[in-house]
Structure formats: structure tokens, C-alpha cells
Design a protein around this motif. Structure first.
Motif, PDB file in Angstrom:
ATOM      1  N   SER A  78       0.826  -1.211   0.000  1.00  0.00           N
ATOM      2  CA  SER A  78       0.000   0.000   0.000  1.00  0.00           C
ATOM      3  C   SER A  78       0.858   1.258   0.000  1.00  0.00           C
ATOM      4  O   SER A  78       0.523   2.246  -0.655  1.00  0.00           O
ATOM      5  N   SER A 120       2.389   1.715  -3.485  1.00  0.00           N
ATOM      6  CA  SER A 120       1.313   2.127  -4.373  1.00  0.00           C
ATOM      7  C   SER A 120       0.947   3.595  -4.155  1.00  0.00           C
ATOM      8  O   SER A 120       0.743   4.340  -5.115  1.00  0.00           O
ATOM      9  N   ALA A 158       1.693  -2.220  -5.905  1.00  0.00           N
ATOM     10  CA  ALA A 158       1.333  -2.936  -4.683  1.00  0.00           C
ATOM     11  C   ALA A 158       1.908  -4.346  -4.693  1.00  0.00           C
ATOM     12  O   ALA A 158       2.352  -4.843  -3.661  1.00  0.00           O
TER      13      ALA A 158
END
Length: 80
Positions: free
Chosen positions: A7, A10, A74
Motif C-alpha cells: 500500500s 502504491s 502494490a
């Protein structure tokens, strides 16, 4: 931790979009399977088949990341 890493990577690279899902954590599990395979290399009977199968799964999943709306950052962040 791998879900958080996926996360985070990303969010750093895709700043104007939203990414949801557990793919970063799943790639972390693939990485842990790879590190377990390398750590316990002598315990496996068919070493080459286990390694090639795992690498094939990782490559196919990264290739799926080329599709639109799939967040490969991710995947890579979870793997690292």
C-alpha cells in the motif's frame, strides 16, 4: 507488513488514483514461500520443480499487473 509495504509503494507512485485489495499481502506470502524454499533447500526432494513452479506463479501474477486497473506497485511493494 507486506500489505502495508504494498500500500505504501502504491501510494507513493500512484498519487492520483485509489488502489484497494490484498494483492500486496499475497505477494508477501509468495516471497515468504520463496525465502523458505531457499532457506530449506536441502530438505526438498524435487528442488528444481518447486523453484520453477514458484517462479512461474510470480511471473504470471506480475504479468497480470500489465492489465489496466491492476496495481503492480502494490504487488512489487508486497514482495519486497
Amino acid at each position: 507488513m507486506s500489505g502495508f509495504g504494498g500500500s505504501l509503494l502504491s501510494a507513493l507512485f500512484i498519487q492520483y488514483g485509489i488502489s484497494v485489495g490484498a494483492s500486496g499481502a499475497l505477494f508477501g506470502l509468495l516471497e515468504s514461500m520463496l525465502s523458505e524454499l531457499i532457506s530449506n533447500w536441502t530438505m526438498y526432494e524435487n528442488k528444481l520443480a518447486a523453484l520453477l513452479t514458484l517462479i512461474f506463479i510470480i511471473i504470471i501474477n506480475l504479468a497480470v499487473g500489465i492489465l489496466p486497473h491492476v496495481d503492480n506497485f502494490a504487488h512489487i511493494g508486497g514482495f519486497v
